[in-house]
Scaffold this motif. Sequence first.
Motif, mmCIF file in Angstrom:
data_model
loop_
_atom_site.group_PDB
_atom_site.id
_atom_site.type_symbol
_atom_site.label_atom_id
_atom_site.label_comp_id
_atom_site.label_asym_id
_atom_site.label_seq_id
_atom_site.Cartn_x
_atom_site.Cartn_y
_atom_site.Cartn_z
ATOM 1 N N GLY A 169 0.816 -3.481 14.609
ATOM 2 C CA GLY A 169 -0.041 -3.083 13.716
ATOM 3 C C GLY A 169 1.138 -2.984 12.589
ATOM 4 O O GLY A 169 2.989 -2.396 12.989
ATOM 5 N N HIS A 172 1.207 2.107 8.576
ATOM 6 C CA HIS A 172 0.287 4.001 9.290
ATOM 7 C C HIS A 172 -0.470 3.050 10.656
ATOM 8 O O HIS A 172 -1.494 3.819 10.821
ATOM 9 N N ASP A 173 -0.986 1.987 9.661
ATOM 10 C CA ASP A 173 -1.976 0.633 11.036
ATOM 11 C C ASP A 173 -1.099 0.437 12.535
ATOM 12 O O ASP A 173 -1.732 0.750 13.624
ATOM 13 N N GLU A 174 0.154 1.509 11.873
ATOM 14 C CA GLU A 174 1.165 0.632 13.198
ATOM 15 C C GLU A 174 0.825 1.310 14.641
ATOM 16 O O GLU A 174 -0.102 0.899 16.283
ATOM 17 N N LYS A 176 -2.241 2.947 14.968
ATOM 18 C CA LYS A 176 -3.688 2.685 15.284
ATOM 19 C C LYS A 176 -3.990 1.240 16.088
ATOM 20 O O LYS A 176 -5.241 0.992 17.225
ATOM 21 N N ASN A 177 -3.589 -0.136 15.712
ATOM 22 C CA ASN A 177 -3.956 -1.173 16.066
ATOM 23 C C ASN A 177 -3.087 -1.716 16.605
ATOM 24 O O ASN A 177 -1.689 -2.191 16.449
ATOM 25 N N TYR A 179 -2.511 -6.708 16.951
ATOM 26 C CA TYR A 179 -3.268 -7.337 17.468
ATOM 27 C C TYR A 179 -3.048 -8.772 18.451
ATOM 28 O O TYR A 179 -1.654 -8.772 18.838
ATOM 29 N N LYS A 205 -7.775 -8.036 16.853
ATOM 30 C CA LYS A 205 -7.813 -6.090 16.381
ATOM 31 C C LYS A 205 -7.932 -5.953 17.605
ATOM 32 O O LYS A 205 -9.033 -6.032 18.073
ATOM 33 N N PRO A 207 -7.940 -1.579 18.538
ATOM 34 C CA PRO A 207 -7.957 -0.424 18.661
ATOM 35 C C PRO A 207 -7.196 0.259 19.721
ATOM 36 O O PRO A 207 -7.722 0.377 20.608
#
Length: 461
Positions: A169, A172-174, A176-177, A179, A205, A207
């Motif tokens: 990700g 901030h997404d890194e 959390k998720n 792909y 995706k 999580p």
Amino acid sequence: MFSKRPLLVVAGIAVALVATALPAMSSDIPPADTVVTSPNVTHVLNVPKPAALAGTINTDLAFQGDYAYVGNYGGFSIVDIKNPKKAKVVSSVVCPGAQMDLSVYGNLLFSAVDSSRNNDSCSSTGQSATIKESWEGVRIFDISDKANPRYIKSVETNCGSHTLTLVPGKGHDERKNVYLYVSSYSPGATLPDCLPPHDKISIIKVPLRHPETAAVAATPVVFPDGGNETQPGLLVPTSGCHDITVYAEKDIAAGACMGDGVLFDISNRLDPRVTARTTDPNFAFWHSATFTNDAKTVLFTDELGGGGAATCNEATGPNRGADAIYRIHRGKLVFQSYYKIPRHQADTENCVAHNGSLIPVKGKNIMVQAWYMGGVSFLDFSNPARPEEFGYFERGPKADGSGGGVWSAYYYNGYVYAADFDNGLDILKINDRRTNGATGVRSDQLNVQTQQSYRDGGHHH
């Protein structure tokens, strides 16, 4: 071109002491089942396939810490490589389904299944894709206990998952998720989960805190106009991609998409945008891609004959079943040259450009690459117009005339690991002035299709 002739180095330029270059003769082909290497390559160890997977072929590799993960049509195995000279299998998981392309992240292992099964379990059997209830796609395992990996989730994808590419990700997404870009192809009007036109990829995706909720989050169309379907000599017309390599920190990806080579902008992970496309009259099947560390050049491979044909011979010539090297100039792919192993193989030996990785030498573009029964080739393409082989490892033809060879050969923390169809995991060491600069670069994880930049004498970024 690699030469066994003694070299005299004058002002940093190697000069051959004997100025004769002979074409490959049958006498140059090694004896059956015999290992041969260039003088700068050592065969450190062979780790045979574990008994549970002995009857199925090895495929792709991923690495993390002191472990190598070896994909296999029958499942996968985990090998302790803390001391590469004494590497040993820690565990193997029997969970059949071609091709078992692997990626690892944290405590998760992702595996690609591109063969239609009667269900998603590890005890499944093959079942026709014309049956709606058949399953193919991605399996997710928890590998926190290396001795006992746990299967936690499956995600079905259209046309299965021939390969998968892990994409971290952003921002901030890194944390959390992650792909997965899933490449698959070969749709058919009678395949309910794989209908034409299948000109897309599937994006799963995952999580990280709840990987059991992983699901397909997008299916972007790569070829709204259908891609390259008419070029003479194509293995099959474009209908999706075979493999995608992402360079996440630069927000770019390169797609090897059957009849097409593609560049993507992946700044939006769920909406990759095609920024450039090219075709090549000598390419039968765009198979895989590798960016240089500076992302100014990309090397694509052509899997002429689908990996089953003998194409490393005089009859096929140097420009087909080869690598094609492209500069990225003003966002476009500009052809520079082809690279093919200069060692002719016997007509019983399936041989073609296949999976490889960069060797992290600062300021140079150096790669190690698998060529099925052509073995492992070390190539320097720092000058993209004049790539050359400077080392190799291979086995002679099989005494029984059957095929096989090295599927993937990757550099990880000082050694090269080569997954051989039948012979297990070969561990190699190269000692050469061109590659010795890589010895200080250490990484704690390597998924080759998820490129990370490297700097001299330190970790991958």
